[in-house]
Design an enzyme around this catalytic site. Structure first.
Site, PDB file in Angstrom:
ATOM      1  N   LEU B  77       0.864  -1.181   0.000  1.00  0.00           N
ATOM      2  CA  LEU B  77       0.000   0.000   0.000  1.00  0.00           C
ATOM      3  C   LEU B  77       0.899   1.228   0.000  1.00  0.00           C
ATOM      4  O   LEU B  77       1.768   1.355   0.863  1.00  0.00           O
ATOM      5  CB  LEU B  77      -0.859   0.030   1.274  1.00  0.00           C
ATOM      6  CG  LEU B  77      -1.669  -1.223   1.599  1.00  0.00           C
ATOM      7  CD1 LEU B  77      -2.352  -1.058   2.966  1.00  0.00           C
ATOM      8  CD2 LEU B  77      -2.718  -1.482   0.530  1.00  0.00           C
ATOM      9  N   CYS B  78       0.711   2.112  -0.963  1.00  0.00           N
ATOM     10  CA  CYS B  78       1.537   3.321  -1.025  1.00  0.00           C
ATOM     11  C   CYS B  78       1.285   4.170   0.211  1.00  0.00           C
ATOM     12  O   CYS B  78       0.126   4.535   0.495  1.00  0.00           O
ATOM     13  CB  CYS B  78       1.214   4.125  -2.271  1.00  0.00           C
ATOM     14  SG  CYS B  78       2.053   5.723  -2.275  1.00  0.00           S
ATOM     15  N   VAL B  79       2.337   4.521   0.932  1.00  0.00           N
ATOM     16  CA  VAL B  79       2.204   5.238   2.199  1.00  0.00           C
ATOM     17  C   VAL B  79       1.468   6.574   2.058  1.00  0.00           C
ATOM     18  O   VAL B  79       0.559   6.876   2.846  1.00  0.00           O
ATOM     19  CB  VAL B  79       3.579   5.395   2.909  1.00  0.00           C
ATOM     20  CG1 VAL B  79       4.599   6.129   2.044  1.00  0.00           C
ATOM     21  CG2 VAL B  79       3.425   6.062   4.243  1.00  0.00           C
ATOM     22  N   ALA B  82      -2.177   5.917   1.372  1.00  0.00           N
ATOM     23  CA  ALA B  82      -2.813   5.250   2.519  1.00  0.00           C
ATOM     24  C   ALA B  82      -3.085   6.244   3.656  1.00  0.00           C
ATOM     25  O   ALA B  82      -4.182   6.265   4.227  1.00  0.00           O
ATOM     26  CB  ALA B  82      -1.938   4.099   2.999  1.00  0.00           C
TER      27      ALA B  82
END
Lengths: 123, 130
Positions: B77-79, B82
């Site tokens: 999940l792209c920080v 997210a």
């Protein structure tokens, strides 16, 4: 120095600069790819060509100005910018409206153009 | 062939995430490998383990969890995406002083470097659009 086995990555941008975060997110991938020394190119097509327009002002919609992100491209040595000619024509725009130097791709050369890339990410 | 996926769509809102899952299962059944699934933009919502769909609907986050566990697939999940959308693991929840976390392994919160790495490691990248 380029690695022979290094892959060529293309980012396709189809969205206008405001109204959807995908335009910004696509450019962030482009900057990240460049920061990791990748061979990165970007194609603006459809409403994506609006991202390149000069004189953008986004204060009234409390959005970050898209031009500020594009201004980082020369600093990151991102120079392989392509624009679909048909998309510009449809929108009564030309390369003179674009804020960065670009190369035009037309329908005839598009397939050959796309084939040179190992990875294509479409936003 | 080694495939990696870029998922931009939110689960349930469109068919895109369901199609991505079916693509993965079909690829694996045909002896291909799914290396990494990178969730970006609204795709990060696939990692929300608090998702509680009705029992007669597919549980998309759970499907991803099972697929990844059984087939050794990285789920990232792209920080930045997210955090904006409120998908936090316990580390980020502590860091941002939030009341709880809603994601955990096999979903991993990480950066765009993982997407770039997937482009390098995989034979094909497939985008499932928003």
């Amino acid at each position: 120095m380029t690695n022979d086995s290094e892959k060529k990555i293309l980012i396709i941008c189809r969205r206008p600069p405001y109204g959807n975060s995908l335009a910004r997110e696509a450019l962030e991938v482009t900057l990240a790819a460049s920061a990791f020394d990748q061979d990165i190119s970007i194609l603006f097509t459809g409403d994506g060509v609006f991202q390149l327009l000069k004189d953008q002002s986004s204060d009234s919609i409390a959005s970050k100005n898209h031009l500020k992100l594009l201004a980082a491209f020369p600093l990151y040595d991102i120079e392989q910018l392509f624009v679909d000619r048909h998309s510009l024509d449809e929108r009564k725009l030309s390369e003179h409206n674009c804020c960065l130097p670009i190369q035009l791709i037309d329908d005839a050369s598009c397939r050959t153009f796309l084939r040179q890339f190992n990875s294509v990410l479409s936003f | 062939m080694k495939y990696s996926l870029l998922i931009l769509a939110a689960p349930y809102s469109t068919q895109s995430v369901g199609t991505a899952l079916r693509f993965c299962k079909a690829a694996i059944a045909s002896q291909h490998q799914i290396e990494r699934v990178f969730f970006y933009h609204d795709g990060v919502n696939c990692g929300n383990l608090l998702s509680s769909p009705p029992s007669d609907e597919v549980d998309l986050p759970e499907e991803w969890r099972q697929l990844a566990t059984e087939n050794n697939i990285d789920l990232v999940l792209c920080v930045a995406s997210a955090l904006r959308r409120g998908i936090l693991d316990s580390k980020e929840a502590t860091r941002y002083d939030k009341p709880s976390a809603n994601t955990q392994a096999p979903f991993e919160i990480s950066g765009l470097g993982q997407l770039i790495d997937a482009c390098q490691q995989s034979d094909r990248m497939i985008t499932f659009a928003a």
